[in-house]
Design a protein around this motif. Structure first.
Motif, PDB file in Angstrom:
ATOM      1  N   VAL A   1      48.031  41.154  37.478  1.00 18.31           N
ATOM      2  CA  VAL A   1      46.733  41.593  37.991  1.00 18.31           C
ATOM      3  C   VAL A   1      46.496  41.020  39.376  1.00 18.31           C
ATOM      4  O   VAL A   1      46.074  41.728  40.304  1.00 18.31           O
ATOM      5  CB  VAL A   1      45.602  41.181  37.026  1.00 18.31           C
ATOM      6  CG1 VAL A   1      44.243  41.443  37.672  1.00 18.31           C
ATOM      7  CG2 VAL A   1      45.709  41.941  35.711  1.00 18.31           C
ATOM      8  N   GLU A   2      46.778  39.739  39.547  1.00 18.77           N
ATOM      9  CA  GLU A   2      46.575  39.111  40.852  1.00 18.77           C
ATOM     10  C   GLU A   2      47.503  39.729  41.901  1.00 18.77           C
ATOM     11  O   GLU A   2      47.087  39.982  43.038  1.00 18.77           O
ATOM     12  CB  GLU A   2      46.825  37.612  40.765  1.00 18.77           C
ATOM     13  CG  GLU A   2      46.585  36.896  42.092  1.00 18.77           C
ATOM     14  CD  GLU A   2      46.801  35.402  42.012  1.00 18.77           C
ATOM     15  OE1 GLU A   2      46.589  34.717  43.032  1.00 18.77           O
ATOM     16  OE2 GLU A   2      47.187  34.920  40.925  1.00 18.77           O
ATOM     17  N   ALA A   3      48.743  39.993  41.523  1.00 25.37           N
ATOM     18  CA  ALA A   3      49.699  40.572  42.467  1.00 25.37           C
ATOM     19  C   ALA A   3      49.243  41.938  42.953  1.00 25.37           C
ATOM     20  O   ALA A   3      49.369  42.272  44.138  1.00 25.37           O
ATOM     21  CB  ALA A   3      51.074  40.675  41.823  1.00 25.37           C
TER      22      ALA A   3
ATOM     23  N   VAL B   1      41.702  47.747  36.005  1.00 22.41           N
ATOM     24  CA  VAL B   1      41.631  47.204  37.360  1.00 22.41           C
ATOM     25  C   VAL B   1      42.206  48.147  38.410  1.00 22.41           C
ATOM     26  O   VAL B   1      41.898  48.034  39.594  1.00 22.41           O
ATOM     27  CB  VAL B   1      42.361  45.846  37.446  1.00 22.41           C
ATOM     28  CG1 VAL B   1      41.695  44.829  36.543  1.00 22.41           C
ATOM     29  CG2 VAL B   1      43.846  45.985  37.102  1.00 22.41           C
TER      30      VAL B   1
ATOM     31  N   VAL C   1      45.913  43.393  42.583  1.00 24.70           N
ATOM     32  CA  VAL C   1      44.557  43.462  43.129  1.00 24.70           C
ATOM     33  C   VAL C   1      44.422  42.631  44.411  1.00 24.70           C
ATOM     34  O   VAL C   1      43.836  43.086  45.398  1.00 24.70           O
ATOM     35  CB  VAL C   1      43.534  42.991  42.080  1.00 24.70           C
ATOM     36  CG1 VAL C   1      42.138  42.942  42.678  1.00 24.70           C
ATOM     37  CG2 VAL C   1      43.565  43.919  40.871  1.00 24.70           C
ATOM     38  N   THR C   2      44.958  41.432  44.400  1.00 27.82           N
ATOM     39  CA  THR C   2      44.782  40.529  45.539  1.00 27.82           C
ATOM     40  C   THR C   2      45.829  40.744  46.619  1.00 27.82           C
ATOM     41  O   THR C   2      45.507  40.773  47.815  1.00 27.82           O
ATOM     42  CB  THR C   2      44.830  39.064  45.070  1.00 27.82           C
ATOM     43  OG1 THR C   2      43.838  38.860  44.063  1.00 27.82           O
ATOM     44  CG2 THR C   2      44.579  38.117  46.233  1.00 27.82           C
ATOM     45  N   HIS C   3      47.073  40.910  46.198  1.00 27.69           N
ATOM     46  CA  HIS C   3      48.169  40.985  47.168  1.00 27.69           C
ATOM     47  C   HIS C   3      48.703  42.399  47.381  1.00 27.69           C
ATOM     48  O   HIS C   3      49.596  42.588  48.206  1.00 27.69           O
ATOM     49  CB  HIS C   3      49.297  40.052  46.730  1.00 27.69           C
ATOM     50  CG  HIS C   3      48.868  38.625  46.538  1.00 27.69           C
ATOM     51  ND1 HIS C   3      48.448  37.838  47.588  1.00 27.69           N
ATOM     52  CD2 HIS C   3      48.753  37.865  45.414  1.00 27.69           C
ATOM     53  CE1 HIS C   3      48.122  36.636  47.122  1.00 27.69           C
ATOM     54  NE2 HIS C   3      48.284  36.628  45.809  1.00 27.69           N
ATOM     55  N   ARG C   4      48.157  43.359  46.637  1.00 29.13           N
ATOM     56  CA  ARG C   4      48.534  44.772  46.769  1.00 29.13           C
ATOM     57  C   ARG C   4      50.048  44.977  46.651  1.00 29.13           C
ATOM     58  O   ARG C   4      50.669  45.677  47.443  1.00 29.13           O
ATOM     59  CB  ARG C   4      48.015  45.337  48.098  1.00 29.13           C
ATOM     60  CG  ARG C   4      46.500  45.201  48.273  1.00 29.13           C
ATOM     61  CD  ARG C   4      45.735  45.886  47.147  1.00 29.13           C
ATOM     62  NE  ARG C   4      44.331  45.584  47.158  1.00 29.13           N
ATOM     63  CZ  ARG C   4      43.383  46.376  47.660  1.00 29.13           C
ATOM     64  NH1 ARG C   4      43.731  47.515  48.218  1.00 29.13           N
ATOM     65  NH2 ARG C   4      42.122  46.027  47.602  1.00 29.13           N
TER      66      ARG C   4
ATOM     67  N   GLY D   1      43.827  44.687  32.667  1.00 27.66           N
ATOM     68  CA  GLY D   1      44.012  43.249  32.633  1.00 27.66           C
ATOM     69  C   GLY D   1      44.146  42.727  31.218  1.00 27.66           C
ATOM     70  O   GLY D   1      44.061  43.483  30.240  1.00 27.66           O
TER      71      GLY D   1
ATOM     72  N   ALA E   1      47.965  38.100  33.632  1.00 26.59           N
ATOM     73  CA  ALA E   1      47.089  37.671  34.728  1.00 26.59           C
ATOM     74  C   ALA E   1      47.824  37.645  36.060  1.00 26.59           C
ATOM     75  O   ALA E   1      47.252  37.974  37.109  1.00 26.59           O
ATOM     76  CB  ALA E   1      46.510  36.298  34.420  1.00 26.59           C
ATOM     77  N   GLY E   2      49.085  37.252  36.045  1.00 26.34           N
ATOM     78  CA  GLY E   2      49.851  37.199  37.281  1.00 26.34           C
ATOM     79  C   GLY E   2      50.049  38.567  37.897  1.00 26.34           C
ATOM     80  O   GLY E   2      49.968  38.726  39.127  1.00 26.34           O
TER      81      GLY E   2
END
Length: 374
Positions: free
Chosen positions: A286-288, A324, A290-293, A318, A283-284
């Motif tokens: 994926v966030e890095a 994703v 998708v959200t933080h590119r 994911g 999950a970490g």
């Protein structure tokens, strides 16, 4: 005012589906071809540049081969395409000749979009044909395409061609006159006159393909998303309304360009490639991404699937298997299991400085947004 961009467009890509060109028995319908050519020739003789992306090769080969339905196996599809493509282009040649226009056949595979040298060659060839006053007739090269390197439908091909030649607009013609909020055959279904973004597609039912084609409404919406994401407006309507669509009239569904102009590299990665394998992310990670590119590091990867080489496109998934993003991987598949869950600093200390790098660099990652709608 929005459709003014279509009315004044100088360079257009027009895509027509198999069902708009053939009889239910799979034979080319000469009257339908002539009706479409009547419209396109008038536009061409008025000074507009037209690239025609035409389905129908496999469908046109059904009758000559004695087939009653579209074949399921690839070899028979290739045989039908080989026979049908000649029939199709010959019909276009004679029909455009009525207006003193010549056509040029351009057959493409997904590989032609994936390999940059092929991509540039296709771009140059189409540009030269247009400069010479020729009407390019583009189709997927079904005769040699394999399951692994197919566009799968000409809607996506048309959207990529529109980006390739820097078209001013894309017209998608089929046997459905517009996008509806439900099955148009059901009472109460309403035409969606315009789509400004994914939010306009929430809850929309996207149908499947017909008998002779491979596409469907979902592929047309996907194609529209590709084109509008590259800044190209799209009109989706029936072939019978081609003239009105090209004149900017309120027919079909108008997809607004998004104002974003991604580089060819990222558009190619998102829409003209297929993942050769999969990397499973926590999950970490994926966030890095998708959200933080951010780039993908080995520490955030939990598993690897597939047989791929460094530089190949891979899907980034994911924890629940959802894709994703897609990226160009820096390692062969066989190297990756030893790297999983470890920091680049640790890998450099134990395996050497050449391992102190990302699995996939952020410049080589494109986020894959799911298609909205049911």
């Amino acid at each position: 005012m929005d459709r003014e961009r279509v009315r004044t467009a100088n360079r257009l890509v027009v895509k027509v589906g198999s069902s708009s060109l053939t009889t239910p028995q799979g034979m080319i319908d000469g009257d339908r071809v002539d009706a479409l050519v009547d419209v396109l020739a008038a536009q061409r003789n008025a000074g507009r540049q037209i690239v025609l992306v035409s389905s129908g090769a496999i469908a046109a080969g059904l009758g000559p081969l004695g087939l009653t339905a579209r074949p399921r196996d690839l070899a028979t599809q290739q045989a039908a395409a080989s026979v049908g493509q000649g029939v199709l282009v010959a019909r276009y040649t004679s029909s455009f000749a009525r207006y003193g226009l010549r056509v040029g056949q351009v057959l493409l595979t997904a590989d032609d979009m994936m390999r940059r040298s092929h991509h540039r060659n296709a771009q140059r060839a189409l540009a030269k044909l247009l400069d010479l006053g020729i009407v390019p007739v583009v189709n997927e090269n079904d005769t040699v395409a394999t399951d692994e390197i197919r566009f799968g439908d000409n809607d996506r091909l048309a959207a990529l061609v529109a980006h390739l030649i820097h078209a001013d607009a894309l017209i998608l013609l089929s046997d459905v006159d517009a996008l509806y909020d439900g099955d148009p055959r059901r009472p109460g279904a309403r035409r969606i006159p315009e789509v400004r973004g994914p939010e306009d597609l929430v809850g929309v039912e996207l149908g499947k393909s017909g008998r002779v084609g491979t596409g469907g409404m979902i592929t047309k919406v996907q194609a529209a998303r590709i084109a509008t994401g590259a800044g190209v407006p799209v009109v989706l309507t029936a072939a019978a309304y081609a003239a009105q669509a090209l004149s900017g009239a309120d027919v079909g569904t108008y997809f607004h360009p998004q104002g974003r102009h991604p580089g060819t590299r990222l558009l190619w990665l998102a829409h003209a490639t297929t993942g050769r394998g999969r990397l499973w992310l926590d999950a970490g990670a994926v966030e890095a991404i998708v959200t933080h590119r951010k780039s993908l590091l080995p520490a955030g990867v939990t598993a690897v699937e597939g047989d791929f080489s460094a530089g190949d496109p891979v899907d980034l998934c994911g924890p629940h298997g959802e894709t994703v993003a897609r990226g160009l991987v820096n390692y062969d598949a066989a190297e990756i299991p030893e790297l999983l869950g470890r920091s680049t600093r640790e890998l450099a200390a134990t395996l050497g400085p050449e391992y102190e790098r990302e699995l996939v660099h952020r410049d080589d990652i494109v986020i894959l947004e799911p298609l909205t709608g049911a």
